[in-house]
Design an enzyme around this catalytic site. Structure first.
Site, short mmCIF file in Angstrom:
data_model
loop_
_atom_site.label_atom_id
_atom_site.label_comp_id
_atom_site.label_asym_id
_atom_site.label_seq_id
_atom_site.Cartn_x
_atom_site.Cartn_y
_atom_site.Cartn_z
N ASP A 113 -5.38 25.85 4.16
CA ASP A 113 -4.03 25.67 3.64
C ASP A 113 -3.54 24.22 3.77
O ASP A 113 -2.40 23.91 3.45
CB ASP A 113 -3.04 26.62 4.32
CG ASP A 113 -2.96 26.41 5.83
OD1 ASP A 113 -3.66 25.50 6.34
OD2 ASP A 113 -2.19 27.12 6.49
N GLY A 114 -4.42 23.33 4.27
CA GLY A 114 -4.06 21.92 4.37
C GLY A 114 -3.53 21.50 5.72
O GLY A 114 -3.35 20.30 5.97
N GLU A 115 -3.28 22.45 6.62
CA GLU A 115 -2.79 22.09 7.95
C GLU A 115 -3.90 21.43 8.76
O GLU A 115 -5.08 21.76 8.62
CB GLU A 115 -2.29 23.34 8.68
CG GLU A 115 -1.05 23.95 8.03
CD GLU A 115 -0.59 25.21 8.73
OE1 GLU A 115 -1.28 25.64 9.70
OE2 GLU A 115 0.43 25.78 8.32
N ARG B 196 7.93 -1.59 9.37
CA ARG B 196 8.93 -2.36 8.61
C ARG B 196 10.26 -1.62 8.52
O ARG B 196 11.23 -2.15 7.99
CB ARG B 196 8.39 -2.68 7.21
CG ARG B 196 7.31 -3.76 7.22
CD ARG B 196 6.72 -3.97 5.85
NE ARG B 196 5.86 -2.87 5.46
CZ ARG B 196 5.20 -2.79 4.31
NH1 ARG B 196 5.32 -3.77 3.42
NH2 ARG B 196 4.43 -1.76 4.04
N LYS C 97 12.40 -17.50 1.43
CA LYS C 97 12.29 -16.61 0.27
C LYS C 97 13.43 -15.60 0.26
O LYS C 97 14.14 -15.42 1.26
CB LYS C 97 10.95 -15.87 0.29
CG LYS C 97 10.85 -14.83 1.41
CD LYS C 97 9.51 -14.15 1.44
CE LYS C 97 9.48 -13.08 2.54
NZ LYS C 97 8.18 -12.44 2.67
N ARG D 204 14.31 -11.48 -1.48
CA ARG D 204 13.70 -10.30 -2.09
C ARG D 204 14.66 -9.71 -3.12
O ARG D 204 15.64 -9.05 -2.75
CB ARG D 204 13.36 -9.25 -1.03
CG ARG D 204 12.24 -9.70 -0.10
CD ARG D 204 11.75 -8.54 0.75
NE ARG D 204 10.63 -8.93 1.59
CZ ARG D 204 9.35 -8.94 1.21
NH1 ARG D 204 9.06 -8.59 -0.04
NH2 ARG D 204 8.39 -9.30 2.03
N THR E 136 4.43 -11.52 -2.14
CA THR E 136 4.82 -12.64 -1.28
C THR E 136 3.70 -13.67 -1.21
O THR E 136 3.94 -14.88 -1.35
CB THR E 136 5.15 -12.14 0.13
OG1 THR E 136 6.31 -11.30 0.07
CG2 THR E 136 5.43 -13.30 1.07
#
Length: 312
Positions: A38-40, A97, A193, A195, A227
């Site tokens: 089931d993906g677990e 981030r 710079k 963003r 960047t």
């Protein structure tokens, strides 16, 4: 620690895990780490870890959420199996981030990940070049923060480039660029710079003389590549002889590889904290290994020796 050293790994970067245990001259712990139908996430330890000093190697590469969940379940299994101490070895810490709110109604995901790791059973964290060093303060357990700048700088010294200028692509990377410059020689330049949108950058101004010099852009990670490419174009417009880049984490999200391949950048050097994206290659990208550094840190933690001595 009196317990024996044992090392386990998830599926995020088998190559790096094998390099680390090779440096340690120790076997990789046997465990089933996969998924149910089931993906677990499914984890079953196939070795006795009771009383052991256990290290779990799992970088947070793509798919990030799956690899994070895998790490959490391994930690829980080790805790319930009575390991004496559990250290999560995370070469690349995802969500770094998102360490603060930049506008209203946003999460601080880096803190959430820290909470999850501790709740799952981590007694200690070993990581490398956090995007924001403040993340160390999100933990109430010991965090050993390794730096790959010496590895990258040593490689550049071997290149033997004269008239080198080390470039910080933004104000947040100045300390890293200065350490790189101190280890390689040359001068320092800083780019300012802004963003205009997510993962997009525009160069506003540059401080430092780059004309007639070989430039190396130093950063902690390369994600979208915008960047890096914009900084390279600005450097060449200011008269730089050539442009190279050195970054710890090669995220290479989206079209980053294509942007770099089509850019005027001569070479990009990254470490193997993250595997290169599957099916993607570029003759402009060279990967340096951090396995000896991580292995040395693991052995020092196990023997209760200084980690900071690695960077003197």
């Amino acid at each position: 620690m009196d317990g024996r050293l044992q090392v386990f790994a998830g599926n995020s970067s088998p190559a790096l895990a094998n390099r680390i245990v090779s440096e340690l001259e120790a076997p990789l712990g046997r465990a089933i780490v996969g998924a149910w139908k089931d993906g677990e996430t499914r984890v079953k330890l196939e070795e006795n870890v009771r009383g052991s000093d256990v290290f779990v190697i799992q970088t947070m590469s793509r798919p990030v959420n799956q690899n994070l969940m895998e790490l959490l379940v391994i930690l829980d299994a080790l805790r319930r199996a009575s390991a004496a101490r559990i250290t999560a070895v995370i070469p690349y810490y995802a969500y770094a981030r998102q360490e603060k709110k930049t506008s209203g109604r946003e999460p601080i995901s880096a803190k959430l990940v820290a909470n999850l790791l501790v709740t799952a059973g981590a007694d200690r964290i070993l990581t490398m070049d956090l995007h924001s060093p403040a993340i160390e303060g999100f933990f109430d357990i010991q965090v050993d923060h390794l730096r790959a700048t010496p590895i990258l700088a040593a490689h550049f010294r071997r290149l033997g480039l004269d008239d080198l200028v080390v470039v910080s692509p933004d104000s947040g990377s100045v300390a890293r660029a200065e350490e790189f410059r101190r280890r390689t020689g040359g001068s320092l330049a800083i780019i300012s710079k802004q963003r205009p949108g997510p993962e997009r950058a525009e160069v506003l101004e540059m401080v430092g003389d780059v004309e007639g010099r070989h430039a190396v852009i130093v950063d902690d990670m390369i994600s979208s590549g915008w960047t890096l490419v914009k900084a390279a174009e600005a450097l060449l417009a200011r008269g730089a002889r050539s442009v190279r880049a050195a970054a710890v984490h090669g995220v290479f999200a989206g079209e980053a590889m294509r942007l770099i391949q089509e850019s005027p950048i001569e070479k990009v050097f990254v470490t193997d904290t993250l595997p290169l994206p599957e099916g993607v290659s570029s003759d402009k990208v060279e990967v340096l290994t951090v396995a000896p550094l991580i292995a040395e840190a693991i052995m020092r933690i196990h023997k209760d020796l200084s980690i900071s001595a690695l960077f003197t």
